[in-house]
Design a protein around this motif. Sequence first.
Motif: not given
Length: 742
Positions: A397-401, A365-378
């Motif tokens: 594992l390479e992450l682009e966020m 699904e499309p990634v949503q903006p954080a309303q409260k706590k943002a998701t971390t890379a970990a």
Amino acid sequence: MVRQTGPEILAPAGSMEALYAALHAGADAVYFGGKILSARAYAGNFEKEEIIEAVALLHRHKAKAHLTLNTLVKNPELRLLEEIGNTLCEAHIDAVIIQDMGIYLFFKRYFPELALHASTQMTVHSVAGAARLYELGFQRVVLSRELTLKEVRQIMEAVPVEVETFVHGAMCYCYSGQCQMSAAYGERSANRGKCAQPCRLPYQTDKTGGYLLSLKDQMTLFDLPELIAVGIDSFKIEGRMKNPEYVYTVTQMYRKYRDLALAGGSYQVDTADVARMSEVFSRGATSAGYYFMRKSADMIFPEQPKTAKLTNAKTLAELAFVRQKPEQKAEVDFYVQAKQGQPLTLTVVFSGGLSALTPICQRGEPVQPAQKKATTAAEIEKPLRQLGDTLLILNKLELEMDEQVFVPVSQLKELRRQATAAVEAVLCSDWEKGETEEERKARVPIRPLQSIVWPEPYRRTETAGPQVSVLVRTEEQLKNAFASEADRIYLEWSFLSIETMLSYIKVMTATPKQIFLAAPAILRGEELQRFDREYERLRGAGRENGREIGLLLRTADHLAFFRAKGVALALDHSFHIWNQLAYQFYQTEAEPVSICLSNEISYQARSQLGRFEMVIYGKLATMQTANCLANAGGRGKDRSTNPLCRTGATETLNYITDRKGAVLGYHRNCKTCSNTLFNPVPLFLADQPVGYAECLRLELLDETTEELEHLMRLIRQLKQGKRTALPGLSEFTRGHYSKGVE
């Protein structure tokens, strides 16, 4: 593992653990049976779900799956075939190994996509037999173990069918598919996978004693280069009753030395490897089997085989891993994008030996903006790294966020699941032929019940005055049979000389009797040509007197050879016709004047299949063997040096005694360099209800003159529809008249 060019290594599996062991050892293919209709009824075998699981596992490891359905099917059991066929198609089985031509007919009609292999139980031992099976659509034939390497080569050069031969394991004294000795001793039929192994018991001749019917196990590691040079497609290892440690060790050795032979250069077998195989299972001695000799006393155990199984604690500990499910991991890299407003993306890139494979991309699904706590890379990486019991090994594992985005853990887990499933599908793609699941289901539909047209029940009627046939093996019997009221006489070619038979054919102008020449069960190479020449001489003599001489055939190989002659054919009970579909097949294939149904099914079961002939008297043949009891004492290593060998017919029998004192006759078929063993007591059914049979047969063997006189009078009473006892007959068997074998 992907095998090199050359024969596949085909391993046995009587359980899922044994199948694991075969994969650990590098098997190219594995054969195993279901819980029903398998010729190793006492192996663990596989339930429906296990079959599907086993095939998927084998395909994941680039190995083929062969299902053994190589037993005979009773008429009521035919309806099991629909579910079995659906299961095998659902599992995407690579081949089905069969013996019963009723199964063949059913699968060809309703499951034509199933690849069929002809079991060694079909006793394929000639070019004609292999060629006919190829014409019928069999992909592969498993040849009789008794064939020499020269004979194997001749079949392969003449017929473009795949050929499979045994290279290791236990060997039967009898040609596979021709043994009724176990059934004669009780209700356990070798043709139903329940052999009681009477050949492993001691016997005594007038010259020697011991385990005269017990063959040493086969072992051909030293001979693999020669076997490979012939071009055999599959090397088969016997052992569905063996434990996983045996399966692993033996399969590993044949894989190792097959690859060594294919590599070229020096070929030498390490004695330590031979010792290792003996440690996991041994009967004390081995031979190469029949590949390089027609027969030999060296193949027989002179004393009781000393069976040894693996008990060494250290070795057992070392091999403990073979019982565990093998894993085939794919090394991969994960590239993850979590950009606000764009689909969450996981790209799987293969590395290592699979780097040439196309990367797999899964989107969520499309990634949503954080309303409260943002998701971390970990927090994104943690669920993606939890690969557990999957086929993936994650190298990096390479992450682009983006910052301040929220990615639910459930969405990450679902993306990981989809990616894992896609990788597994790619790893199996060679075997699934690139099909999607929808395409596979469309190609292999589960058939509705009403699509199957089952044979109508046979409307049986009793015969008031049946025909009577007599099978004769001596000139005295032949003389009596000609003077009797018998309708049909079978002349046993392996006992009677051509001169004796001709002398009677030439003077038979006044008799209305039908005359048939009875072929032995096994005719190899020049033997078949000799039989054909002598048959044509008899046929010519018969025609001079206005009569046609028919043929009594005992195996499908001979039917394939003689069916084009346009003569009257009778099929013997060794065709093992147990059900209506097999009956239909042979009615179409041979258009026989008579079918003698199997002695291993009950009288009532026979009466439900069609018109039939049945044996009601005789010491029945229980074994057809390539070895020779006259040679058991080792007085001659082979035919050229054995003083007991002959080249012509002999009417006399020799005898062996079992451990209980029963005396079994055996005949040296010197025309065919083989032996036939007979039951110690005669079957007798003349005093039982047999009215459904259209022809009643007496099989003569070693009767006295007085006994012959009683039997000739019995023929008159049988033709009158009378049930009668036989004077002087005190010891006899009812065979499987009432119950049939298990």
